[in-house]
Each structure stands twice: as structure tokens, then as C-alpha cells.
Design a protein around this motif. Structure first.
Motif: not given
Length: 97
Positions: A10-11, A23-24, A68-73
Motif C-alpha cells: 500500500v503506497l 503473504h510474505l 508468491n503463487p497468489n500474486g503481488n500487487y
């Protein structure tokens, strides 16, 4: 941390990091195999000694998983969104400067 969640950064309005959630992404298993062979020679010649050697090292790494198999956003909040979160009481024990 939830195991099956994505990671969200979060920016703030000036691209400063306000939070990292989820997830780290650094849990993984690794295997390393290393082979080392070494040989040394000495040759004596009257009052002199000549030494020579050979050293061979080989290493192989295998990574299983990781990332992270669930993605990084990345999410960038507006000032109004930041103010709404700050006024909601969420994280009232933490102080944002």
C-alpha cells in the motif's frame, strides 16, 4: 499472515510505503549439492621444494517453491482514502508519521 493470500503493498500519495499486507512470499525449500576435489603435489629438489595443486569445486542449487503463487500487487491510495482509514480507528495503536 495468511498462507493462501496475495501480497499487497500500500503506497501513499508520494509513493511512500504505508503497509505491506498478506503473504510474505519468501517461504521455499532449497537443496544444495557441492562436490570438491583437491590434489596437492610436492617435489623436493636439493634445498628447494616445488609445490603445486589443483582444486575443483562444483555446486548445484535447486529451489522448490518460493515467491508468491497468489500474486503481488501494489495499491496507491488517495489522500481521502488515507484520511478515511486514519479516522476509522483501524490501527489506532499505531502512529503514522
Amino acid at each position: 499472515m495468511r498462507k493462501n493470500s496475495p501480497q499487497v503493498v500500500v503506497l501513499g500519495t508520494t509513493d511512500e510505503t504505508l503497509a505491506i499486507l498478506g503473504h510474505l512470499g519468501y517461504f521455499f525449500n532449497a537443496i544444495e549439492n557441492t562436490v570438491q576435489v583437491q590434489q596437492k603435489f610436492k617435489y623436493y629438489l636439493e634445498n628447494h621444494t616445488i609445490k603445486a595443486g589443483l582444486n575443483y569445486i562444483r555446486s548445484d542449487h535447486k529451489l522448490f517453491g518460493g515467491g508468491n503463487p497468489n500474486g503481488n500487487y501494489t495499491v496507491k491510495l488517495t489522500q481521502a482514502q488515507i484520511d478515511a482509514i486514519a479516522n476509522s480507528g483501524i490501527g489506532k495503536w499505531f502512529r503514522y508519521q
